[in-house]
Scaffold this active site. Structure first.
Site, PDB file in Angstrom:
ATOM      1  N   TYR A  53      43.224  49.843  37.369  1.00 48.24           N
ATOM      2  CA  TYR A  53      42.502  49.159  38.677  1.00 48.24           C
ATOM      3  C   TYR A  53      42.564  50.866  39.252  1.00 48.24           C
ATOM      4  O   TYR A  53      44.378  50.840  39.864  1.00 48.24           O
ATOM      5  CB  TYR A  53      43.166  48.351  38.993  1.00 48.24           C
ATOM      6  CG  TYR A  53      42.514  46.866  37.999  1.00 48.24           C
ATOM      7  CD1 TYR A  53      41.548  47.278  36.935  1.00 48.24           C
ATOM      8  CD2 TYR A  53      43.410  46.025  38.595  1.00 48.24           C
ATOM      9  CE1 TYR A  53      41.882  46.355  36.152  1.00 48.24           C
ATOM     10  CE2 TYR A  53      42.854  44.636  37.177  1.00 48.24           C
ATOM     11  CZ  TYR A  53      42.531  44.823  36.082  1.00 48.24           C
ATOM     12  OH  TYR A  53      42.297  43.633  35.419  1.00 48.24           O
TER      13      TYR A  53
HETATM   14  N1  LIG Z   1      41.863  41.950  31.607  1.00 48.04           N
HETATM   15  C1  LIG Z   1      41.291  42.086  31.655  1.00 48.04           C
HETATM   16  O1  LIG Z   1      39.961  42.754  30.072  1.00 48.04           O
HETATM   17  C2  LIG Z   1      40.410  42.226  32.906  1.00 48.04           C
HETATM   18  C3  LIG Z   1      38.698  42.215  33.464  1.00 48.04           C
HETATM   19  C4  LIG Z   1      37.824  41.854  34.299  1.00 48.04           C
HETATM   20  C5  LIG Z   1      38.947  41.447  35.004  1.00 48.04           C
HETATM   21  N2  LIG Z   1      40.240  41.075  34.943  1.00 48.04           N
HETATM   22  C6  LIG Z   1      41.041  40.360  36.404  1.00 48.04           C
HETATM   23  O2  LIG Z   1      40.651  39.259  36.963  1.00 48.04           O
HETATM   24  C7  LIG Z   1      39.923  39.278  38.639  1.00 48.04           C
HETATM   25  C8  LIG Z   1      38.665  38.874  38.883  1.00 48.04           C
HETATM   26  O3  LIG Z   1      37.967  39.554  37.407  1.00 48.04           O
HETATM   27  P1  LIG Z   1      35.646  39.503  37.880  1.00 48.04           P
HETATM   28  O4  LIG Z   1      36.459  40.564  39.413  1.00 48.04           O
HETATM   29  O5  LIG Z   1      35.582  40.230  36.927  1.00 48.04           O
HETATM   30  O6  LIG Z   1      35.554  37.968  38.641  1.00 48.04           O
HETATM   31  P2  LIG Z   1      34.133  37.283  38.799  1.00 48.04           P
HETATM   32  O7  LIG Z   1      34.875  36.254  40.265  1.00 48.04           O
HETATM   33  O8  LIG Z   1      33.634  37.010  37.757  1.00 48.04           O
HETATM   34  O9  LIG Z   1      33.906  38.792  39.944  1.00 48.04           O
HETATM   35  C9  LIG Z   1      34.288  38.707  40.949  1.00 48.04           C
HETATM   36  C10 LIG Z   1      33.365  39.699  41.882  1.00 48.04           C
HETATM   37  O10 LIG Z   1      31.906  38.199  42.278  1.00 48.04           O
HETATM   38  C11 LIG Z   1      31.323  39.399  43.288  1.00 48.04           C
HETATM   39  N3  LIG Z   1      31.407  38.273  44.993  1.00 48.04           N
HETATM   40  C12 LIG Z   1      32.847  37.601  44.399  1.00 48.04           C
HETATM   41  N4  LIG Z   1      32.213  36.087  46.016  1.00 48.04           N
HETATM   42  C13 LIG Z   1      31.620  36.763  46.117  1.00 48.04           C
HETATM   43  C14 LIG Z   1      30.580  36.479  47.360  1.00 48.04           C
HETATM   44  N5  LIG Z   1      30.770  35.485  48.653  1.00 48.04           N
HETATM   45  N6  LIG Z   1      29.245  36.725  47.407  1.00 48.04           N
HETATM   46  C15 LIG Z   1      28.835  37.802  46.983  1.00 48.04           C
HETATM   47  N7  LIG Z   1      29.877  38.263  45.909  1.00 48.04           N
HETATM   48  C16 LIG Z   1      31.100  37.849  45.407  1.00 48.04           C
HETATM   49  C17 LIG Z   1      32.031  40.576  43.956  1.00 48.04           C
HETATM   50  O11 LIG Z   1      31.531  42.025  43.120  1.00 48.04           O
HETATM   51  P3  LIG Z   1      30.826  42.650  44.085  1.00 48.04           P
HETATM   52  O12 LIG Z   1      30.593  42.765  45.293  1.00 48.04           O
HETATM   53  O13 LIG Z   1      30.811  44.333  43.363  1.00 48.04           O
HETATM   54  O14 LIG Z   1      29.198  42.023  43.247  1.00 48.04           O
HETATM   55  C18 LIG Z   1      33.634  40.353  43.838  1.00 48.04           C
HETATM   56  O15 LIG Z   1      34.193  40.875  42.909  1.00 48.04           O
HETATM   57  C19 LIG Z   1      40.152  40.628  38.406  1.00 48.04           C
HETATM   58  O16 LIG Z   1      40.407  40.832  39.546  1.00 48.04           O
HETATM   59  C20 LIG Z   1      41.276  41.317  37.382  1.00 48.04           C
HETATM   60  O17 LIG Z   1      42.596  40.579  37.595  1.00 48.04           O
HETATM   61  C21 LIG Z   1      41.083  41.407  33.339  1.00 48.04           C
END
Ligand SMILES: NC(=O)c1ccc[n+]([C@@H]2O[C@H](COP(=O)([O-])OP(=O)(O)OC[C@H]3O[C@@H](n4cnc5c(N)ncnc54)[C@H](OP(=O)(O)O)[C@@H]3O)[C@@H](O)[C@H]2O)c1
Length: 331
Positions: A53
């Site tokens: 990350y």
């Molecule tokens: N193991 C793996 O391969 C893997 C892969 C991915 C993630 N992860 C882990 O899982 C965690 C979460 O994953 P994810 O970020 O993909 O989760 P997610 O819940 O699907 O997406 C979160 C994203 O949604 C958007 N968002 C959230 N709240 C919002 C709001 N109030 N208004 C507008 N947009 C909003 C933001 O992105 P924007 O601002 O860009 O729109 C935020 O970064 C990561 O931090 C990481 O630790 C692991």
């Protein structure tokens, strides 16, 4: 906030895990500190990270944030992908993946960046087709014996790969697999067919990622000028490709309408839907700012009934069962 056992281990973690993928990428140090504080204030004690990350910056920022109270939090990191070019072994040879040489170097680098002498949960970030699981798991077992990591986790494996790993740890009396990290949201439900039933059967902790489908389930892309919306789908080709199918737009629209008709924030509801699957220990939430994260944090306040869960599940298509004929009568 409730606390649940991390799989079959003896420690308990919060029913939400904070993902730190945005630390150093979208959230600067100040914004990351605010996100971290808001999460701690809500009761979160588990923070998910990876060496990948923000090219290592996420680990550095998290390390700074926890340094005064290291024993009060559970942290994870992951290895597989190359973060820098290793002297003597680039990504084409052993400078990536789950081989002993790379894992040893990757863990030492992560410990330095996190400024700690142990990582609670250390994940293999994905399966490595070029390395035996015996080599990877014997290395992780050594890390546990050396006190550098406490628990082993696996992410993005197929169910047969997870089970093969579980079998190897039992056969050799290695430290057990404690938890897994699959993707899970209303648009990506593949893990329901094999991975989640396997996890329940094996008592593995499950920390599911992308509960908002990378932001699609916020509903913010359901507008005429969706290409102009600030967000990951417009910034990262990988996410756009992952969710661009037209059916996802219909499902997201139906879901957002359902949430609004029930007087609920779609963001909170999407995360609660993922988190109330009986196999899930905690969904991993994330955001660019504390303000953006608030509805995600508030997801735990939703009382999810079986009826609501079934109605939401019916908005998208469940994956095929893992075996043929399992829906037929058994007698
Ligand atoms: N193991 C793996 O391969 C893997 C892969 C991915 C993630 N992860 C882990 O899982 C965690 C979460 O994953 P994810 O970020 O993909 O989760 P997610 O819940 O699907 O997406 C979160 C994203 O949604 C958007 N968002 C959230 N709240 C919002 C709001 N109030 N208004 C507008 N947009 C909003 C933001 O992105 P924007 O601002 O860009 O729109 C935020 O970064 C990561 O931090 C990481 O630790 C692991």
């Amino acid at each position: 906030m409730k606390y649940k056992r991390l799989g079959n281990s003896g420690i308990k973690v919060s029913e939400l895990c904070l993902g730190t993928m945005t630390f150093g990428a979208g959230a600067d140090e100040q914004a990351s500190a605010e996100i971290y504080k808001a999460s701690r204030d809500k009761g979160i004690n588990f923070f998910d990270c990876a060496n990948l990350y923000a090219g290592g910056q996420s680990e550095q920022i998290l390390g700074n944030l926890i340094k005064d109270h290291r024993e009060e939090v559970v942290i994870s990191s992951k290895a597989y992908f190359p973060v820098d070019s290793y002297a003597g072994g680039g990504a084409e040879t052993w400078g990536r993946g789950l081989n002993r040489t790379h894992l040893t170097r990757a863990l030492d680098d992560s410990l330095k960046r996190l400024n700690t002498d142990y990582i609670d949960v250390y994940y293999m970030h994905r399966f490595d087709e070029d390395c035996t699981l015996e080599e990877s798991l014997s290395t992780l077992n050594d890390f546990v014996r050396q006190g550098k990591i406490n628990y082993i986790g696996l992410s993005n494996f197929a169910a047969w790969q997870y089970m093969k790993a579980v079998g190897i740890t039992r056969q050799h009396n290695y430290a057990p697999i404690a938890c897994i990290q699959p993707m899970y949201n209303l648009l990506k439900r593949q893990c329901e067919s094999e991975i989640l039933p396997m996890a329940e059967s094996e008592k593995l902790g499950v920390f599911s990622y992308s509960p908002l489908a990378g932001g699609v389930l916020t509903g913010k892309y359901l507008v005429d000028n969706k290409d102009g919306v600030d967000g990951r789908l417009n910034e990262m080709a990988m996410y756009k490709k992952r969710y661009e199918a037209t059916r996802n737009e219909y499902i997201a629209a139906d879901f957002v309408n359902y949430a609004r008709e029930n007087g609920l924030d779609p963001i909170s509801l999407a995360i609660r839907w993922a988190g109330t699957n009986s196999a899930i220990t905690a969904p991993i939430i994330g955001g660019r700012s504390a303000e953006q994260l608030m509805p995600s944090l508030n997801s735990v306040d939703i009382e999810m009934t079986d009826e609501m869960r079934a109605e939401i599940s019916a908005l998208s298509v469940a994956p095929e069962t893992a075996t043929d004929r399992s829906e037929e009568p058994r007698t």
